[in-house]
Design an enzyme around this catalytic site. Structure first.
Site, PDB file in Angstrom:
ATOM      1  CE  LYS A  61      -8.958  18.596 -47.117  1.00 38.98           C
ATOM      2  NZ  LYS A  61      -8.798  19.793 -48.072  1.00 38.98           N
TER       3      LYS A  61
ATOM      4  CG  ASP B 241      -5.858  15.961 -48.284  1.00 40.84           C
ATOM      5  OD1 ASP B 241      -4.815  17.171 -48.567  1.00 40.84           O
ATOM      6  OD2 ASP B 241      -6.818  16.878 -49.550  1.00 40.84           O
TER       7      ASP B 241
END
Ligand SMILES: C[C@](O)(CO)[C@H](O)COP(=O)(O)OP(=O)(O)OC[C@H]1O[C@@H](n2ccc(N)nc2=O)[C@H](O)[C@@H]1O
Ligand SMILES: Nc1ncnc2c1ncn2[C@@H]1O[C@H](COP(=O)(O)OP(=O)(O)OP(=O)(O)O)[C@@H](O)[C@H]1O
Length: 284
Positions: free
Chosen positions: A10, A136
């Site tokens: 990401k 995350d």
């Protein structure tokens, strides 16, 4: 049985820190999106009732410190699974880079084992489990583009960014996320305009995305690691449309709309940085 799963990295288009919490974590607001730079995990059922990690990468721990191991253990214990699994990780995402590599491996393990063990859990349920492993992981379970709040685990879907290239460069250092948060002066933050970023995504406005990219953690990492600032300046000089550090760093990424500029930026960075990638965003 054997299952192959992809674990994409990401990037943070925005990262804002709203304050410090009583549990030691920070309250954040981040716009994140997955990119086409991914680890490959092979999940193989084994006879013995345990979790084994295999990786050729010497920076990837092969024991209980591995986030993929923690994901498998969590599922096994929570759902009383008496089956073993071998998780072979083909590491493509640079380690300790600000790209959520370990978190994405954990998320891919949750998704894969949900299938392999026929657990029938929804993505929301897997994301909630994932938040026990790391901040995350919830986002990584869903992937795509999203706003993440809380300590990162409250995830809301957003539209995909406009099509463009993402050039990434990682200097030859690793950065500790907890060290960066520890050194952040929460009373003195230049806050990103998260609303404006969301607005730009909703209007498929590339210029708006570029103008509103901002990361509050740059104020810690850039002075601490001058090589990160150097890469940022070089990427800007080579002609990227907008440049930002991802997560707590040290990876820097630049958005580039035109193919003609991509090669120049890539070659320029390769001149002094070993780990350079040019990829697409995955979007949704
Ligand atoms: C920097 C980011 O990657 C941006 O996406 C995340 O905020 C961090 O996500 P992560 O690496 O999954 O974080 P965790 O493994 O949960 O936490 C690592 C360490 O970072 C700090 N941490 C993390 C998340 C958060 N919202 N506040 C924090 O203060 C804590 O000291 C924690 O001990
Ligand atoms: N599957 C994994 N892959 C890589 N590192 C892992 C993994 N599991 C545990 N780790 C440990 O986690 C540390 C951080 O690695 P990771 O690549 O996840 O960092 P990161 O990209 O900065 O994460 P984030 O962006 O979520 O803060 C590594 O130093 C490593 O020891």
């Amino acid at each position: 049985m054997k299952l192959l799963v992809k674990a994409p990295a990401k990037i943070n288009l925005t990262l804002d820190v709203l304050g410090k919490r009583d549990d030691g974590y920070h309250e954040v607001e981040m716009v994140m999106t997955t990119i086409d730079l991914a680890d490959r995990l092979e999940l193989t059922e084994i006879r013995e009732d345990h979790v084994a990690i295999l990786s050729r990468n010497r920076f990837v721990p092969a024991d209980e410190r591995n986030l993929a191991y923690q994901a498998a253990k969590l599922l096994k214990e929570r759902y009383k699974i008496h089956q073993g699994v071998e998780i072979s990780i083909n590491k493509i995402i640079p380690v300790a880079a600000g790209l959520a590599g370990g978190s994405s491996d954990a998320a891919a393990t949750l998704r894969g084992l949900n299938e392999l063990w026929g657990l029938g859990l929804t993505l929301d349920e897997l994301a909630e489990l994932g938040s026990e492993i790391g901040s995350d992981v919830s986002f990584c379970v869903h992937g795509g583009t999203a706003l993440a709040k809380g300590r990162g685990e409250k995830v809301t879907r957003l539209p995909a960014p406009p099509a463009c290239w993402v050039v990434l460069a990682k200097p030859a250092i690793g950065v500790s996320t907890s060290e960066i948060y520890r050194n952040l002066d929460v009373g003195n933050i230049r806050h990103p305009n998260t609303k404006a970023m969301i607005n730009a995504l909703e209007n498929n406005n590339y210029e708006g995305v570029c103008e509103n990219m901002a990361n509050a953690l740059e104020s810690v990492t850039l002075p601490m690691y001058p090589e990160v600032l150097h890469i940022k300046k070089q990427m800007e000089r080579f002609g990227a449309d907008s440049v930002l550090m991802s997560g707590s760093g040290p990876t820097v990424f630049g958005l580039v709309r035109h193919d003609s500029r991509l090669q120049r930026i890539y070659n320029g960075l390769r001149g002094f940085c070993d780990q350079v990638f040019a990829v697409r965003m995955l979007g949704v």
